[in-house]
Design a protein around this motif. Structure first.
Motif, PDB file in Angstrom:
ATOM      1  N   ARG A   1       0.828  -1.199   0.000  1.00 50.94           N
ATOM      2  CA  ARG A   1       0.000   0.000   0.000  1.00 50.94           C
ATOM      3  C   ARG A   1       0.866   1.255   0.000  1.00 50.94           C
ATOM      4  O   ARG A   1       2.023   1.225   0.398  1.00 50.94           O
ATOM      5  CB  ARG A   1      -0.922  -0.019   1.229  1.00 50.94           C
ATOM      6  CG  ARG A   1      -1.994  -1.093   1.167  1.00 50.94           C
ATOM      7  CD  ARG A   1      -2.606  -1.377   2.519  1.00 50.94           C
ATOM      8  NE  ARG A   1      -1.657  -2.064   3.391  1.00 50.94           N
ATOM      9  CZ  ARG A   1      -1.972  -2.570   4.577  1.00 50.94           C
ATOM     10  NH1 ARG A   1      -3.212  -2.457   5.032  1.00 50.94           N
ATOM     11  NH2 ARG A   1      -1.053  -3.174   5.323  1.00 50.94           N
ATOM     12  N   ASN A   2       0.286   2.349  -0.449  1.00 47.57           N
ATOM     13  CA  ASN A   2       1.015   3.613  -0.446  1.00 47.57           C
ATOM     14  C   ASN A   2       1.433   3.979   0.973  1.00 47.57           C
ATOM     15  O   ASN A   2       0.634   3.912   1.907  1.00 47.57           O
ATOM     16  CB  ASN A   2       0.161   4.730  -1.041  1.00 47.57           C
ATOM     17  CG  ASN A   2      -0.105   4.545  -2.513  1.00 47.57           C
ATOM     18  OD1 ASN A   2      -1.192   4.139  -2.909  1.00 47.57           O
ATOM     19  ND2 ASN A   2       0.895   4.824  -3.340  1.00 47.57           N
ATOM     20  N   SER A   3       2.707   4.342   1.125  1.00 45.63           N
ATOM     21  CA  SER A   3       3.326   4.716   2.397  1.00 45.63           C
ATOM     22  C   SER A   3       3.435   3.553   3.379  1.00 45.63           C
ATOM     23  O   SER A   3       3.663   3.776   4.567  1.00 45.63           O
ATOM     24  CB  SER A   3       2.584   5.895   3.048  1.00 45.63           C
ATOM     25  OG  SER A   3       2.724   7.052   2.263  1.00 45.63           O
ATOM     26  N   SER A   4       3.308   2.318   2.896  1.00 48.80           N
ATOM     27  CA  SER A   4       3.529   1.158   3.758  1.00 48.80           C
ATOM     28  C   SER A   4       5.025   0.885   3.891  1.00 48.80           C
ATOM     29  O   SER A   4       5.837   1.374   3.109  1.00 48.80           O
ATOM     30  CB  SER A   4       2.818  -0.075   3.203  1.00 48.80           C
ATOM     31  OG  SER A   4       3.370  -0.435   1.945  1.00 48.80           O
ATOM     32  N   LEU A   5       5.362   0.064   4.894  1.00 48.32           N
ATOM     33  CA  LEU A   5       6.761  -0.234   5.205  1.00 48.32           C
ATOM     34  C   LEU A   5       7.097  -1.691   4.912  1.00 48.32           C
ATOM     35  O   LEU A   5       6.372  -2.601   5.312  1.00 48.32           O
ATOM     36  CB  LEU A   5       7.047   0.047   6.690  1.00 48.32           C
ATOM     37  CG  LEU A   5       8.424  -0.374   7.218  1.00 48.32           C
ATOM     38  CD1 LEU A   5       9.532   0.438   6.551  1.00 48.32           C
ATOM     39  CD2 LEU A   5       8.477  -0.213   8.741  1.00 48.32           C
ATOM     40  N   THR A   6       8.204  -1.879   4.222  1.00 49.41           N
ATOM     41  CA  THR A   6       8.798  -3.199   4.000  1.00 49.41           C
ATOM     42  C   THR A   6      10.230  -3.136   4.531  1.00 49.41           C
ATOM     43  O   THR A   6      10.936  -2.167   4.258  1.00 49.41           O
ATOM     44  CB  THR A   6       8.782  -3.560   2.500  1.00 49.41           C
ATOM     45  OG1 THR A   6       7.422  -3.709   2.084  1.00 49.41           O
ATOM     46  CG2 THR A   6       9.544  -4.849   2.223  1.00 49.41           C
ATOM     47  N   ILE A   7      10.642  -4.133   5.294  1.00 46.78           N
ATOM     48  CA  ILE A   7      11.991  -4.115   5.864  1.00 46.78           C
ATOM     49  C   ILE A   7      12.830  -5.247   5.281  1.00 46.78           C
ATOM     50  O   ILE A   7      12.396  -6.403   5.259  1.00 46.78           O
ATOM     51  CB  ILE A   7      11.960  -4.230   7.398  1.00 46.78           C
ATOM     52  CG1 ILE A   7      11.237  -3.017   8.007  1.00 46.78           C
ATOM     53  CG2 ILE A   7      13.384  -4.318   7.959  1.00 46.78           C
ATOM     54  CD1 ILE A   7      11.112  -3.074   9.527  1.00 46.78           C
TER      55      ILE A   7
END
Length: 219
Positions: free
Chosen positions: A195-201
């Motif tokens: 999603r927009n502005s979601s975080l993946t690390i």
């Protein structure tokens, strides 16, 4: 080589996202709700001890990165850097077209009517190859061309990272999903778009890359 983390954030929603159009190397500004979720992501990440910040060279990523860095506790120590290697996939002839229509055209010869169906059957890399084949100019990136570019970005991060660093990287939906697919360490669902502005690390240890968090909502 160092052991470090990359906090990969998708840019805020743009006008092309709103209208469900193919937005690769083409660029549209953040829409009002895209600015809002970017600000919310900035609030969520303000206390992360970032040592560096990068974005693709698309305005939507640059603007999202600036919003996040400006609120971060290390804002006076970080100057965001543009890395073209982390651009979105290039869609060639299909740039700006309806996403649903494009993937129907690309997928139909392969018994798939949607992007989700196509990547479920064949994987992310094959979807890139099929897109280039369907492009009447063959300008779209295939998997080999795409990963040659993105890998240059990873090499740059390896050059600057030190042990324990947390690096911010603002990139794009298909690029983040492609990275997750290739380095998936959490059995994440390939059919789910970040999603927009979601975080993946991504965890990096001496060149070994693993995506351990995917599509975490920050807004």
């Amino acid at each position: 080589m160092a052991k470090y983390q990359v906090y990969i954030v998708r840019h805020g929603k743009t006008w092309f996202n709103r209208y469900d159009k193919m937005q690769g190397w083409s660029d549209t500004p953040l829409a009002p709700d895209g600015l809002k979720v970017a600000e919310q992501a900035a609030d969520a990440l303000k206390d992360v001890d970032f040592s560096a910040a990068f974005s693709s060279d698309a305005r939507r990523a640059i603007d999202t990165c600036k919003i996040i860095v400006d609120k971060n506790k290390n804002h006076d120590k970080i100057t965001p850097v543009k890395l073209p290697a982390f651009r979105e996939e290039f869609y060639g002839y299909f740039e700006g077209n309806s996403s649903a229509e494009t993937w129907f055209i690309v997928g139909q010869p392969h018994d798939a009517e949607t992007y989700g169906e196509l990547i479920s059957k064949y994987g992310m890399d094959k979807s890139k190859d099929f897109l280039k084949e369907a492009d009447p100019f063959h300008d779209a990136e295939n998997a080999e061309e795409y990963w040659e570019r993105v890998n240059q970005g990873f090499e740059k991060l390896d050059e600057v990272a030190k042990d324990g660093d947390k690096i911010l990287l603002v990139s794009h939906g298909t690029t983040i999903r492609s990275i997750m697919d290739r380095y998936n360490a959490g059995n994440f669902d390939i059919t789910v778009s970040p999603r927009n502005s979601s975080l993946t690390i991504m965890e990096v240890d001496n060149g070994d890359r693993k995506v351990t968090t995917y599509n975490k909502l920050l807004s």
